[in-house]
Design a protein around this motif. Structure first.
Motif, PDB file in Angstrom:
ATOM      1  N   UNK A 304       0.834  -1.202   0.000  1.00 52.85           N
ATOM      2  CA  UNK A 304       0.000   0.000   0.000  1.00 52.85           C
ATOM      3  C   UNK A 304       0.867   1.250   0.000  1.00 52.85           C
ATOM      4  N   UNK A 305       1.879   1.304   0.851  1.00 50.44           N
ATOM      5  CA  UNK A 305       2.777   2.466   0.884  1.00 50.44           C
ATOM      6  C   UNK A 305       3.552   2.594  -0.420  1.00 50.44           C
ATOM      7  N   UNK A 306       3.930   1.463  -1.017  1.00 48.37           N
ATOM      8  CA  UNK A 306       4.679   1.521  -2.274  1.00 48.37           C
ATOM      9  C   UNK A 306       3.814   2.095  -3.387  1.00 48.37           C
ATOM     10  N   UNK A 307       2.556   1.676  -3.436  1.00 44.45           N
ATOM     11  CA  UNK A 307       1.646   2.194  -4.460  1.00 44.45           C
ATOM     12  C   UNK A 307       1.368   3.674  -4.236  1.00 44.45           C
ATOM     13  N   UNK A 308       1.137   4.068  -2.985  1.00 49.26           N
ATOM     14  CA  UNK A 308       0.855   5.472  -2.685  1.00 49.26           C
ATOM     15  C   UNK A 308       2.048   6.346  -3.014  1.00 49.26           C
ATOM     16  N   UNK A 309       3.241   5.893  -2.678  1.00 44.63           N
ATOM     17  CA  UNK A 309       4.451   6.679  -2.947  1.00 44.63           C
ATOM     18  C   UNK A 309       4.688   6.818  -4.442  1.00 44.63           C
ATOM     19  N   UNK A 326      -6.420  -2.875  -1.346  1.00 49.43           N
ATOM     20  CA  UNK A 326      -5.289  -3.067  -0.455  1.00 49.43           C
ATOM     21  C   UNK A 326      -5.699  -2.959   1.007  1.00 49.43           C
ATOM     22  N   UNK A 327      -6.669  -2.110   1.291  1.00 51.48           N
ATOM     23  CA  UNK A 327      -7.185  -2.030   2.664  1.00 51.48           C
ATOM     24  C   UNK A 327      -7.747  -3.386   3.087  1.00 51.48           C
ATOM     25  N   UNK A 328      -8.433  -4.050   2.157  1.00 52.66           N
ATOM     26  CA  UNK A 328      -9.051  -5.344   2.471  1.00 52.66           C
ATOM     27  C   UNK A 328      -8.030  -6.480   2.521  1.00 52.66           C
ATOM     28  N   UNK A 329      -7.039  -6.454   1.620  1.00 51.62           N
ATOM     29  CA  UNK A 329      -6.224  -7.639   1.400  1.00 51.62           C
ATOM     30  C   UNK A 329      -4.778  -7.524   1.865  1.00 51.62           C
ATOM     31  N   UNK A 330      -4.280  -6.314   2.046  1.00 50.43           N
ATOM     32  CA  UNK A 330      -2.854  -6.153   2.330  1.00 50.43           C
ATOM     33  C   UNK A 330      -2.525  -6.674   3.726  1.00 50.43           C
ATOM     34  N   UNK A 331      -1.419  -7.389   3.827  1.00 45.97           N
ATOM     35  CA  UNK A 331      -0.966  -7.873   5.129  1.00 45.97           C
ATOM     36  C   UNK A 331      -0.664  -6.684   6.035  1.00 45.97           C
ATOM     37  N   UNK A 332      -1.002  -6.765   7.315  1.00 47.55           N
ATOM     38  CA  UNK A 332      -0.738  -5.633   8.217  1.00 47.55           C
ATOM     39  C   UNK A 332       0.757  -5.411   8.404  1.00 47.55           C
ATOM     40  N   UNK A 333       1.131  -4.163   8.607  1.00 50.41           N
ATOM     41  CA  UNK A 333       2.526  -3.841   8.873  1.00 50.41           C
ATOM     42  C   UNK A 333       2.907  -4.343  10.258  1.00 50.41           C
ATOM     43  N   UNK A 339      12.334  -1.705   7.276  1.00 47.15           N
ATOM     44  CA  UNK A 339      13.025  -0.495   6.814  1.00 47.15           C
ATOM     45  C   UNK A 339      12.401   0.049   5.531  1.00 47.15           C
ATOM     46  N   UNK A 340      12.013  -0.841   4.622  1.00 48.50           N
ATOM     47  CA  UNK A 340      11.426  -0.376   3.361  1.00 48.50           C
ATOM     48  C   UNK A 340      10.168   0.451   3.613  1.00 48.50           C
ATOM     49  N   UNK A 341       9.317  -0.004   4.522  1.00 48.34           N
ATOM     50  CA  UNK A 341       8.075   0.718   4.797  1.00 48.34           C
ATOM     51  C   UNK A 341       8.366   2.099   5.357  1.00 48.34           C
ATOM     52  N   UNK A 342       9.359   2.199   6.241  1.00 46.76           N
ATOM     53  CA  UNK A 342       9.704   3.505   6.803  1.00 46.76           C
ATOM     54  C   UNK A 342      10.203   4.450   5.716  1.00 46.76           C
ATOM     55  N   UNK A 347       9.272   9.054   1.883  1.00 42.16           N
ATOM     56  CA  UNK A 347       9.213   9.494   0.486  1.00 42.16           C
ATOM     57  C   UNK A 347       7.818   9.974   0.114  1.00 42.16           C
ATOM     58  N   UNK A 348       6.801   9.283   0.614  1.00 38.24           N
ATOM     59  CA  UNK A 348       5.426   9.714   0.369  1.00 38.24           C
ATOM     60  C   UNK A 348       5.201  11.116   0.939  1.00 38.24           C
ATOM     61  N   UNK A 349       5.608  11.337   2.173  1.00 37.80           N
ATOM     62  CA  UNK A 349       5.395  12.633   2.818  1.00 37.80           C
ATOM     63  C   UNK A 349       6.168  13.741   2.113  1.00 37.80           C
ATOM     64  N   UNK A 350       7.318  13.397   1.529  1.00 38.74           N
ATOM     65  CA  UNK A 350       8.166  14.403   0.889  1.00 38.74           C
ATOM     66  C   UNK A 350       7.909  14.534  -0.608  1.00 38.74           C
ATOM     67  N   UNK A 351       6.811  13.996  -1.088  1.00 39.25           N
ATOM     68  CA  UNK A 351       6.547  14.013  -2.533  1.00 39.25           C
ATOM     69  C   UNK A 351       6.029  15.346  -3.034  1.00 39.25           C
TER      70      UNK A 351
END
Length: 747
Positions: A304-309, A326-333, A339-342, A347-351
């Protein structure tokens, strides 16, 4: 006030119109009374006008019939907005003015010749679809002008339910967009929100005793009672939520319209959508980020974060259906995050501006609950101060957008961006929000996987994010105690630079008044004074002194490659005979393979005085699919000239300007060059190629990625050893800056 009550009012109005038409001298054929606008949609509010048109065949004289129809309606007390036009006149007016054409999309037969009404409606719809490509840009321009004038419904203290962005007029415009058949919009959320806003408008009419679309401050309490909500704050949040949802769907629709209008209008043979790969499991299709066929949400918690970023960094849409899936199916963090998620969150916030639409989609689809459950505290929360132009949640996102433009000025852009996201997370309670936010920010940062020092720094910035602004505007800057107040809270120069950047971003996101030239001058002057009292040095990594065994038999042009698997990637060690340009070729190899460099250490080592020096580099990469043989093959192809990296990694344009600074105080043995630029494939290659072209050797290098920013430190020497002269150092910095900016460095 419900849809059933609106239908009842419409039925009563229809009965009066039918009686008036029946009592006139209007013929049975060739003349019809039609409703348009809100009356045409059967959505009459308590004090709405009856918008009607007497349509007639051009061979008929309607004047006598019209007079006999209008007078009974006036006598009944109806608020009448009427006109008389022949069918050709109606079509000509619609063709000349898109506003007329848009209004006639809701035309509805009331009395008279039904075939004439049907002909008008079908002709109008056909003409609307035929001329859609020409009309839609005009409609959008008009809507944008109205939004700038009226503001956004979700954030106004006195919202206009009709004309504000996210109001009823936008909802009606969306119906017109759907009628073009060019794009689709989420019908369910739109219609539900539109009906809910009509309910609010009906109550406002009833309370005011007149036709009005503005909700004044004293109205909220009674409105809450009528809507069955606990208090006026709940009523405000209810209306803001409706406006935000309509705004979200509106922006989505216009982005899709842009995509359609940018493509040729000639008929196309239906085909499967083209997927352009962007990242693991993520692709671009028709201007929206979607999942590719290999995506496995159940096993990929960062998807989800990768797609959003990917969407935010490219300024495109995150497809709402994809986010919802992704809300329904994505594995929880997991806790803490990998490290990748962080990195993806930062990167998302700084886009930059691309964050706004993507964050809105995450919010509307419920995705933020899995990323930042604390978000619910501030969602749709009004600010207590009228100086704020947005609700607290939108203000936080705007602060991130502003902070994204300041990341070159700080040592920890990742810390800055997360602090910008969390600086107001403590609002909504009775405790001072800076104090309440500090422990919340600490918990969020820990969950995101930051190390202990970064966690405490984020908490510090949230706790004192108002310190500079409040002190600068209330204390004497010449009093030593004023500067001491700042330095007692923020004890290092680097931390102060972060606080200054956060203060600026927060103020700019608040309103122009909050960052006026006067206020900005006071704050920046205080920050400079505090900076002068702290250590002005910036800590840089020392020159590398690692010693490692040299593989036997290394020859010019060859390379030794070993790969060590890591939990979320791999560590590559590459060893080759040292030369000017070696690091550029190694960096190009990894960039060509799209291995996603996270960090690197590079150094040169003499082979016990036997033979030439050997270059060592250790690279941590995001991909676990690195194959030593493939790396070696690509490296040899680049050295032999069979692959030209220059064609693959053109410098990015339109990004923040890179920061390239010589740090003369950092080393007596080498010239230290600090580079901060956007993290993208080929950055290290571009830097090292520029240095090699100036015959500058890289003695050691430290490559790191902090969110969206590459922070690289290079220790440079002349090929014969020794630091560069001031002139050579300046020329090297200029060459690197030009290479990263896509410019041509002049001698």
């Amino acid at each position: 006030m419900t849809a059933a009550e609106r239908a009842f009012r419409t039925a009563e109005a229809d009965a009066r119109c039918v009686d008036a038409f029946a009592g006139s001298c209007a013929p049975d054929s060739g003349m019809a009374l039609v409703a348009v606008g809100g009356y045409g949609r059967a959505e009459l509010a308590p004090f709405s006008d009856l918008d009607v048109v007497l349509v007639h065949h051009p061979d008929l004289d309607p004047s006598a019939a019209a007079e006999q129809i209008w007078y009974p309606l006036w006598d009944s007390g109806a608020r009448l907005d009427h006109s008389v036009r022949s069918l050709p006149e109606m079509l000509a007016a619609a063709d000349a003015d898109y506003r007329v054409a848009s209004g006639l999309l809701d035309v509805r037969h009331v009395a008279g010749d039904t075939s004439l009404s049907l002909r008008l409606r079908t002709t109008m719809l056909a003409e609307w679809r035929k001329g859609a490509r020409g009309r839609l840009p005009l409609i959008r321009e008009s809507a944008q002008s109205r939004h700038q004038l009226m503001g956004e419904l979700a954030h106004l203290s006195v919202p206009d339910l009709k004309e504000s962005e996210g109001g009823l007029r936008d909802a009606t415009t969306l119906r017109g967009i759907v009628a073009t058949w060019l794009v689709d919009v989420p019908h369910g959320p739109l219609e539900t929100s539109r009906q809910a806003l009509l309910d609010v408008r009906d109550h406002v009419h009833d309370m005011a005793g007149r036709a009005t679309d503005r909700v004044t401050p004293e109205t909220w309490a009674e409105l809450a009672v009528r809507l069955g909500l606990p208090d006026e704050r709940a009523a405000q949040m209810h209306v803001r939520q409706i406006g935000r949802r309509i705004t979200h769907v509106t922006r989505l629709a216009w982005r899709r319209v842009d995509g359609v209008l940018s493509r040729p209008s000639s008929p196309q043979v239906a085909r499967r959508p083209v997927l352009e790969p962007l990242a693991a499991g993520v692709a671009l299709s028709a201007g929206e980020v979607v999942l590719d066929r290999r995506a496995d949400p159940g096993r990929d918690p960062a998807l989800l974060l990768r797609a959003a970023t990917a969407a935010a960094e490219r300024g495109v849409l995150l497809a709402p259906a994809t986010a919802a899936r992704l809300v329904r199916e994505c594995a929880p963090l997991p806790d803490p995050w990998p490290e990748e998620a962080r990195h993806l969150l930062v990167r998302l916030l700084a886009s930059g501006p691309g964050l706004l639409d993507v964050w809105e989609t995450l919010d509307e689809t419920g995705a933020l609950a899995g990323i930042l459950p604390e978000w619910e505290r501030i969602r749709l929360l009004p600010h207590a101060s009228v100086i704020h132009r947005f609700t607290v949640d939108r203000h936080v996102v705007e602060t991130c957008v502003e902070a994204a433009g300041l990341i070159r000025s700080v040592a920890r852009p990742d810390v800055l961006m997360v602090a910008a996201l969390l600086h107001d997370i403590g609002k909504g309670g009775l405790t001072d929000h800076s104090q309440a936010g500090e422990p919340l920010a600490r918990r969020v940062a820990q969950r995101c996987g930051f190390d202990a020092d970064a966690v405490e720094l984020i908490a510090l910035l949230v706790r004192w994010h108002l310190l500079l602004a409040e002190t600068a505007t209330t204390r004497d800057p010449d009093d030593p105690a004023t500067v001491e107040l700042i330095t007692s809270r923020v004890r290092t120069s680097e931390n102060l630079s972060l606080l200054r950047a956060l203060t600026e971003a927060d103020a700019k996101a608040t309103s122009p008044k909050a960052w006026s030239s006067w206020r900005a001058g006071l704050i920046l002057d205080l920050a400079r004074r505090a900076q002068a009292s702290l250590d002005s040095g910036v800590t840089l990594p020392p020159i590398t002194t690692d010693v490692a065994p040299v593989p036997p038999g290394l020859e010019p042009g060859s390379v030794s490659v070993t790969v060590e698997p890591l939990p979320d990637g791999a560590r590559l060690t590459l060893i080759a005979p040292d030369r000017v340009g070696l690091l550029a070729d190694v960096a190009a190899t990894l960039a060509v393979l799209r291995l996603g460099v996270r960090a690197a250490r590079v150094w040169s080592q003499d082979d016990d005085g036997v033979g030439p020096a050997v270059g060592f580099s250790v690279w941590d990469v995001a991909s676990d699919g690195a194959e030593p043989g493939l790396v070696r093959t690509k490296y040899e192809a680049i050295v032999a000239g069979r692959i030209d990296p220059a064609r693959r990694f053109a410098p990015a344009r339109g990004d923040l300007a890179p920061s390239v600074v010589v740090r003369p105080e950092a080393s007596d043995l080498a010239t230290v060059l600090e580079v901060r630029t956007a993290d993208r494939p080929g950055v290290v290659h571009l830097v090292c190629r520029a240095l090699a072209e100036h015959d500058v050797a890289v003695r050691s290098a430290h490559v790191d990625t902090l969110g969206p920013q590459a922070v690289d430190v290079f220790y440079l020497q002349e090929p014969s050893a020794g630091a560069l002269s001031d002139t050579r150092a300046a020329a090297a910095a200029h060459a690197v800056r030009a290479a990263l900016s896509g410019e041509t460095a002049s001698a």
